[in-house]
Write a protein that holds these residues in place. Structure first.
Motif, PDB file in Angstrom:
ATOM      1  N   TYR A   1      10.449  -6.984   4.838  1.00  0.00           N
ATOM      2  CA  TYR A   1      10.485  -5.703   4.139  1.00  0.00           C
ATOM      3  C   TYR A   1       9.851  -5.831   2.766  1.00  0.00           C
ATOM      4  CZ  TYR A   1      14.491  -5.156   7.379  1.00  0.00           C
ATOM      5  OH  TYR A   1      15.320  -5.135   8.475  1.00  0.00           O
ATOM      6  N   CYS A   2       9.123  -4.781   2.346  1.00  0.00           N
ATOM      7  CA  CYS A   2       8.693  -4.702   0.949  1.00  0.00           C
ATOM      8  C   CYS A   2       9.952  -4.612   0.085  1.00  0.00           C
ATOM      9  CB  CYS A   2       7.810  -3.469   0.728  1.00  0.00           C
ATOM     10  SG  CYS A   2       7.527  -3.135  -1.032  1.00  0.00           S
ATOM     11  N   PRO A   3      10.081  -5.492  -0.906  1.00  0.00           N
ATOM     12  CA  PRO A   3      11.325  -5.519  -1.675  1.00  0.00           C
ATOM     13  C   PRO A   3      11.482  -4.307  -2.591  1.00  0.00           C
ATOM     14  CG  PRO A   3       9.758  -7.089  -2.576  1.00  0.00           C
ATOM     15  CD  PRO A   3       9.131  -6.523  -1.328  1.00  0.00           C
ATOM     16  N   HIS A   4      10.445  -3.497  -2.691  1.00  0.00           N
ATOM     17  CA  HIS A   4      10.536  -2.336  -3.573  1.00  0.00           C
ATOM     18  C   HIS A   4      10.809  -1.049  -2.804  1.00  0.00           C
ATOM     19  CE1 HIS A   4       8.926   0.867  -6.309  1.00  0.00           C
ATOM     20  NE2 HIS A   4       9.754   0.221  -7.120  1.00  0.00           N
ATOM     21  N   CYS A   5      10.039  -0.811  -1.725  1.00  0.00           N
ATOM     22  CA  CYS A   5      10.195   0.459  -1.006  1.00  0.00           C
ATOM     23  C   CYS A   5      10.874   0.313   0.345  1.00  0.00           C
ATOM     24  CB  CYS A   5       8.841   1.150  -0.836  1.00  0.00           C
ATOM     25  SG  CYS A   5       7.701   0.282   0.273  1.00  0.00           S
ATOM     26  N   GLY A   6      11.096  -0.914   0.818  1.00  0.00           N
ATOM     27  CA  GLY A   6      11.800  -1.093   2.081  1.00  0.00           C
ATOM     28  C   GLY A   6      10.946  -0.859   3.315  1.00  0.00           C
ATOM     29  N   THR A   7       9.634  -0.704   3.147  1.00  0.00           N
ATOM     30  CA  THR A   7       8.769  -0.576   4.321  1.00  0.00           C
ATOM     31  C   THR A   7       8.788  -1.889   5.107  1.00  0.00           C
ATOM     32  OG1 THR A   7       7.327   1.029   3.262  1.00  0.00           O
ATOM     33  CG2 THR A   7       6.367  -0.233   5.083  1.00  0.00           C
ATOM     34  N   MET A   8       8.857  -1.773   6.433  1.00  0.00           N
ATOM     35  CA  MET A   8       8.792  -2.972   7.273  1.00  0.00           C
ATOM     36  C   MET A   8       7.319  -3.330   7.459  1.00  0.00           C
ATOM     37  SD  MET A   8      10.878  -4.002  10.661  1.00  0.00           S
ATOM     38  CE  MET A   8      10.397  -2.613  11.694  1.00  0.00           C
ATOM     39  N   VAL A   9       6.896  -4.312   6.708  1.00  0.00           N
ATOM     40  CA  VAL A   9       5.480  -4.673   6.628  1.00  0.00           C
ATOM     41  C   VAL A   9       5.031  -5.463   7.859  1.00  0.00           C
ATOM     42  CG1 VAL A   9       3.887  -6.144   5.309  1.00  0.00           C
ATOM     43  CG2 VAL A   9       5.436  -4.582   4.123  1.00  0.00           C
TER      44      VAL A   9
ATOM     45  N   VAL B   1      16.906 -10.625   2.812  1.00  0.00           N
ATOM     46  CA  VAL B   1      17.147 -11.782   1.949  1.00  0.00           C
ATOM     47  C   VAL B   1      15.798 -12.236   1.393  1.00  0.00           C
ATOM     48  CG1 VAL B   1      18.048 -14.148   1.901  1.00  0.00           C
ATOM     49  CG2 VAL B   1      19.043 -12.457   3.462  1.00  0.00           C
ATOM     50  N   PRO B   2      15.722 -12.521   0.075  1.00  0.00           N
ATOM     51  CA  PRO B   2      14.441 -13.019  -0.450  1.00  0.00           C
ATOM     52  C   PRO B   2      13.969 -14.236   0.349  1.00  0.00           C
ATOM     53  CG  PRO B   2      15.950 -12.555  -2.251  1.00  0.00           C
ATOM     54  CD  PRO B   2      16.734 -12.391  -0.974  1.00  0.00           C
TER      55      PRO B   2
ATOM     56  N   ASP C   1       5.575   0.467  11.021  1.00  0.00           N
ATOM     57  CA  ASP C   1       7.010   0.649  10.756  1.00  0.00           C
ATOM     58  C   ASP C   1       7.530   1.871  11.508  1.00  0.00           C
ATOM     59  OD1 ASP C   1       9.527   1.084   9.724  1.00  0.00           O
ATOM     60  OD2 ASP C   1       8.904   0.990   7.615  1.00  0.00           O
TER      61      ASP C   1
ATOM     62  N   ARG D   1      15.934   2.685   4.670  1.00  0.00           N
ATOM     63  CA  ARG D   1      15.105   1.849   3.786  1.00  0.00           C
ATOM     64  C   ARG D   1      15.978   1.157   2.738  1.00  0.00           C
ATOM     65  NH1 ARG D   1      11.447   6.290   4.547  1.00  0.00           N
ATOM     66  NH2 ARG D   1       9.686   5.597   5.825  1.00  0.00           N
TER      67      ARG D   1
ATOM     68  N   MET E   1       8.478 -11.179   0.227  1.00  0.00           N
ATOM     69  CA  MET E   1       9.174 -10.152   1.015  1.00  0.00           C
ATOM     70  C   MET E   1      10.667 -10.449   1.110  1.00  0.00           C
ATOM     71  SD  MET E   1       6.891  -8.108   2.869  1.00  0.00           S
ATOM     72  CE  MET E   1       5.613  -7.776   1.714  1.00  0.00           C
ATOM     73  N   LEU E   2      11.402  -9.424   1.506  1.00  0.00           N
ATOM     74  CA  LEU E   2      12.768  -9.642   1.964  1.00  0.00           C
ATOM     75  C   LEU E   2      12.709  -9.881   3.472  1.00  0.00           C
ATOM     76  CD1 LEU E   2      14.620  -6.732   0.107  1.00  0.00           C
ATOM     77  CD2 LEU E   2      14.384  -9.132  -0.612  1.00  0.00           C
TER      78      LEU E   2
ATOM     79  N   ARG F   1       0.825  -1.214   0.000  1.00  0.00           N
ATOM     80  CA  ARG F   1       0.000   0.000   0.000  1.00  0.00           C
ATOM     81  C   ARG F   1       0.856   1.260   0.000  1.00  0.00           C
ATOM     82  NH1 ARG F   1      -3.800   0.031   4.797  1.00  0.00           N
ATOM     83  NH2 ARG F   1      -4.627   1.873   3.757  1.00  0.00           N
ATOM     84  N   VAL F   2       2.150   1.122   0.273  1.00  0.00           N
ATOM     85  CA  VAL F   2       3.026   2.300   0.281  1.00  0.00           C
ATOM     86  C   VAL F   2       3.500   2.616  -1.135  1.00  0.00           C
ATOM     87  CG1 VAL F   2       5.166   3.285   1.207  1.00  0.00           C
ATOM     88  CG2 VAL F   2       3.736   1.805   2.644  1.00  0.00           C
TER      89      VAL F   2
ATOM     90  N   ARG G   1      17.779  -1.647   4.357  1.00  0.00           N
ATOM     91  CA  ARG G   1      16.919  -2.827   4.493  1.00  0.00           C
ATOM     92  C   ARG G   1      16.916  -3.647   3.204  1.00  0.00           C
ATOM     93  NH1 ARG G   1      11.493  -0.091   7.137  1.00  0.00           N
ATOM     94  NH2 ARG G   1      12.194  -0.018   9.301  1.00  0.00           N
ATOM     95  N   LEU G   2      16.790  -2.935   2.079  1.00  0.00           N
ATOM     96  CA  LEU G   2      16.764  -3.644   0.795  1.00  0.00           C
ATOM     97  C   LEU G   2      18.080  -4.383   0.579  1.00  0.00           C
ATOM     98  CD1 LEU G   2      15.011  -1.001  -1.514  1.00  0.00           C
ATOM     99  CD2 LEU G   2      14.003  -2.947  -0.319  1.00  0.00           C
TER     100      LEU G   2
END
Ligand SMILES: [Zn+2]
Lengths: 132, 758
Positions: A75-83, B682-683, B623, B674, A38-39, A21-22, B677-678
């Motif tokens: 983490y969202c793998p696109h924006c890094g939000t901690m889901v 890890v996937p 978050d 952020r 997710m990551l 949603r982010v 974090r990426l």
């Protein structure tokens, strides 16, 4: 039709995908757990809950024991939000925590229609008291 | 209570023979123990013929609403009486409740304040009375009778709660029951205070009152009263509170009699029944608005209160249509000789509290709201223990069970457009307080606890930080007590009290409400001691929500070999007002400074020795990088978090002297985090390849299922286990024996046993 399922996740009932949603990133199929898209980071709990007592002097320090519990951070793998976070016993498989029944969800929301925003819920207000 | 199990290979008896055998067994029962038929059921009794006829004659909604309000007011009046007059510390802080029950025993209406959980569980002893005493020629149930009860295996949570139960008659017919329950504290168990963590069998748990008649003609029978007083450490408390509960029940009775006078019995019976039926129907309607889904979570208990170990509370919550099913299978097996087990009714009572306090607080408080919700457990597990297992510390399992439920429910509620409260992260769930006992400065024998058990940090909500040490998860409108008043009765002081424990945090976009520090020291008695009964010194007893973190962990700290009252008199500058400073700076020379888990068995303390703990924080929500920087700085200003920790976790940049926020630098730092974090994340598919293990770790004593296989319950190691459905004994060794064995092994390794004969 898109249904917000958590603070950071929604399900697109047409494509049957979890989405962020982010950043609107498409996370993965809603027939599976969102965590699979997710990551993950295995966080030492001492980094979040710092020792208040000197760990060189004391056995218990206000800090979770890193050999007893870890914090899985998703983490969202696109924006890094901690889901989501998951306090986990070391090695315990992550939980498939939200497993919706998509056909039933679709039928339920067909009757409701798309909401602009999720409903927050009522405020708790001070009673004004009884008066005449 | 006798269920007939027919051996498979013998001749199957006919139904007539079975009926005959059952009658024979029932007529010759040697002991009326806890009745599984009553104790395993939390649904409403079927509508009786009398109720049906009453509803046929009177079902006007306005009249029912009027009578319900009147009875509600009567319950609240009774609640106020117990709270104001009760002698137990628990009564003074609102750890009491009153309620009105249908003729069949269901709780129809409870007082608005107080511990709903108690009332929601008093239907069990009432149903026991109806089933066994009503038609027993040696007992009977008559006008003017009153029954007492505390044995949790016959209902309610733990043996420290005592109930007074009165039948109400009209024209010679039983029309309803009223009851009042108080957390009394003392009950003559192996340790003072009523909740012994040292109990290794039910026989160590003190007074065991199955429901019996202690009042006739509205008067307490002196012989039975004396027996009860003789069985506990606080005889005066026992008498005073029995009287208080009796008179509270009589006041509620008076309101019911007035209602019977104005509106007649049909209106009363119809009101009680329809209130329950309507709530039950409404709950099913509300549940049907939730998404059809399965949510899984678990909460870890990190001790049995005697030793640290890993005890899993496993929860799968499924909603389909208008059914809501809590499945706690896979939770740890029952401990044969540890008191953290709960009877399943206690768990259900706590879950009903979840719905009536946190999800649907607008519904009438009674048994009906939880009646249609289903609960599945393994037999002989910590969530549904046998009647032979000790359960005096059942709070540990019902609280962690509650939290698992609270965590799971939040994940259903977020998307649901129909809300009665805001989505809520778990509230702190342990009673971080001191239980105390001994001989007071007035020469009286006492055993009870500090009201700070009610000060649990609240979980954050969808749009707000959690409130600090607000209220316990088991009661609304409870209080944390007036310590100064308490100190007139007890020989110790809380030298530090209500001071927030800095850095004991639950971070998030909205942080959890925080807990405060308690430091106690005995002053005016040579025979006084403390105990603590909490989990969560190694593993937090909860989960965070939607990216928020849970709380940290909370130890017990002791400073012995010092008289802090002498220090305060002679060198007061040495004293410090936080556990952090006292323990890290060690200002008292020659004193010993130690830390412990929160399961301290009753321990005698010397004058001026410090016992120190902290209340816990509720869980965070969301978050933490989304937290308003102004909120972070406010937390620093309020002493909740130190500047270094705030900056490191929340990535907020500010001037160390003025705390002025540098918004640009904050945004940059958060963007960088952020990205970090990426980089470090890890996937999932790759992560689980190295993270997932097939069995619990060898270095932990682990109890409960591992992963999704809920049928295999580990009992301390990867090699010891049972199946969910087949009970097995699960004994824990005495921690002192474990320690002695360790030390003897070391002596043997050093060849220092000195040829001792074995
Ligand atoms: Zn995203």
């Amino acid at each position: 039709m898109k249904v917000p399922m958590t603070e950071y996740l929604r399900i697109d009932l047409d494509s049957e995908k979890w989405e962020c949603r982010v950043c609107d990133h498409e996370i993965g199929p809603a027939t599976k757990g969102y965590k699979e898209g997710m990551l993950v980071h295995d966080r030492d709990p001492r980094e979040i809950h710092p020792p208040i007592l000197d760990p060189d002097k004391y056995r218990y320090t206000f800090c979770p024991d890193p050999e007893w519990v870890r914090i899985l951070e998703y983490y969202c793998p696109h924006c890094g939000t901690m889901v989501e976070t998951e306090y986990a016993i070391p090695g315990h498989p992550p939980l498939h925590d939200m497993q919706p029944d998509l056909p039933v969800l679709r039928a339920q929301w067909a009757g409701r229609g798309q909401l602009a925003e999720p409903v927050v819920g009522p405020e708790v207000l001070a009673d004004q008291g009884h008066s005449h | 209570m006798n269920k007939i199990a027919t051996p498979a290979k013998t001749k199957t008896p006919s139904s007539e023979e079975l009926a005959l055998i059952e009658k024979f067994l029932n007529d010759t029962t040697l002991f009326l123990g806890p009745d599984p038929e009553i104790m395993q059921n939390h649904d409403l009794m079927p509508r009786s013929a009398v109720e049906d006829e009453a509803i046929g004659r009177m079902s006007d909604a306005h009249t029912i609403a009027k009578i319900r309000d009147r009875i509600q007011a009567g319950c609240d009046e009774g609640y106020e009486m117990v709270e104001q007059m009760g002698a137990a510390p628990g009564a003074k802080w609102g750890d009491v409740i009153t309620g009105v029950y249908s003729a069949s025993g269901d709780l129809a209406i409870a007082s608005a304040g107080g511990v709903l959980l108690f009332s929601a569980l008093v239907h069990h002893p009432i149903k026991f009375i109806i089933k066994n005493w009503l038609n027993d020629p040696t007992v009977g149930v008559r006008e003017g009778d009153g029954f007492i009860h505390n044995d949790s295996r016959y209902g309610n949570v733990h043996n420290t709660d005592q109930s007074m139960i009165l039948p109400i008659f009209h024209d010679g017919k039983l029309v309803c029951w009223v009851a009042s329950t108080v957390h009394e504290g003392e009950n003559g168990a192996i340790e003072p205070g009523g909740m012994p963590s040292m109990a290794e069998s039910p026989s160590d748990e003190g007074l065991k009152m199955c429901p019996f008649k202690v009042v006739e003609n509205y008067e307490i029978k002196r012989d039975l009263l004396t027996f009860l007083q003789n069985s506990v450490r606080e005889p005066k408390l026992q008498y005073e509170d029995m009287k208080v509960k009796l008179y509270a029940c009589l006041r509620i009775k008076q309101r019911i009699v007035e209602t019977l006078g104005t509106d007649g019995p049909d209106a009363l019976v119809s009101t009680l029944r329809l209130t329950m039926e309507n709530v039950r129907t409404e709950v099913k309607r509300r549940v049907s608005e939730w998404p059809d889904m399965t949510v899984r979570t678990y909460v870890i208990q990190d001790s049995t209160l005697r030793e640290n170990c890993v005890v899993k509370v496993n929860c799968k919550l499924t909603k389909t249509g208008d059914r809501l099913i809590f499945d706690f299978r896979g939770s740890a097996p029952e401990f044969t000789n540890r008191p953290t087990n709960t009877i399943v009714a206690g768990l259900k009572g706590m879950l009903s509290q979840l719905f009536l306090c946190y999800v649907w607080p607008d519904l009438p408080r009674g048994q009906a709201a939880f009646a249609p919700i289903e609960v599945i457990t393994d037999p002989h597990s910590i969530m549904n223990c046998s009647y032979d297992a000790p359960n005096s510390q059942s709070l540990m399992s019902i609280f962690t069970g509650f939290t698992a439920g609270q965590h799971a429910v939040a994940k259903f509620l977020y998307s649901c457009p129909e809300k009665y409260t805001k989505v809520h992260a778990p509230t702190f769930n342990m009673i971080n307080t001191f239980i105390w006992g001994g001989v007071s400065q007035h020469g009286e024998t006492l055993g009870n606890l500090c009201a700070d058990l009610n000060g649990m940090g609240a979980g954050a909500t969808v749009d707000r930080d959690g409130e600090h040490a607000l209220a316990p998860i088991f009661a609304t409108m409870a209080d944390i007590g007036e310590q100064e008043l308490n100190e007139e009765d007890v020989p110790f002081l809380q030298l530090v009290s209500k001071k927030m424990t800095r850095d004991a945090i639950a971070p998030g976009k909205y942080r959890g409400g925080q807990g405060y520090t308690m430091m106690v020291a005995t002053k005016d008695s040579d025979q006084w001691g403390f105990m603590t009964t909490c989990q969560g010194a190694k593993i937090p007893p909860m989960q965070g929500l939607f990216g928020g973190y849970a709380c940290g962990t909370y130890p017990l700290a002791k400073i012995r070999g010092v008289d802090v009252y002498d220090v305060l008199l002679e060198t007061p500058e040495k004293f410090r007002h936080s556990i952090e400073e006292l323990m890290n700076e060690r200002p008292f020379e020659g004193a010993s400074y130690t830390t412990h888990h929160m399961g301290m068995g009753f321990e005698i303390s010397k004058r001026g020795e410090l016992f120190m703990i902290s209340q816990g924080a509720g869980a965070g929500y969301g978050d933490l990088l989304e937290r308003d920087p102004a909120g972070v700085v406010r937390d620093i200003e309020e002493g909740l978090i130190s500047p270094g920790v705030a900056e490191r976790l929340y990535k907020v940049k500010f001037d160390p002297a003025t705390l002025a926020i540098d918004h640009q630098a904050t945004a940059t730092a958060r963007d960088a985090e952020r990205k970090a974090r990426l980089a470090r994340g890890v996937p999932y598919a790759e992560f689980v390849k190295t993270w997932n293990k097939p069995t619990p770790p060898a270095h932990l004593q682990y109890f409960g299922c591992w992963g999704e296989d809920i049928d295999k319950l580990y009992m301390g190691s990867a090699e010891r286990f049972r199946t969910g459905s087949e009970p097995k004994p699960n004994y824990m060794p005495n921690p002192k024996d474990v320690r002695i064995a360790e030390l003897e092994a070391r002596l043997a390794a050093l060849d220092a046993l000195g040829g001792e004969k074995q």
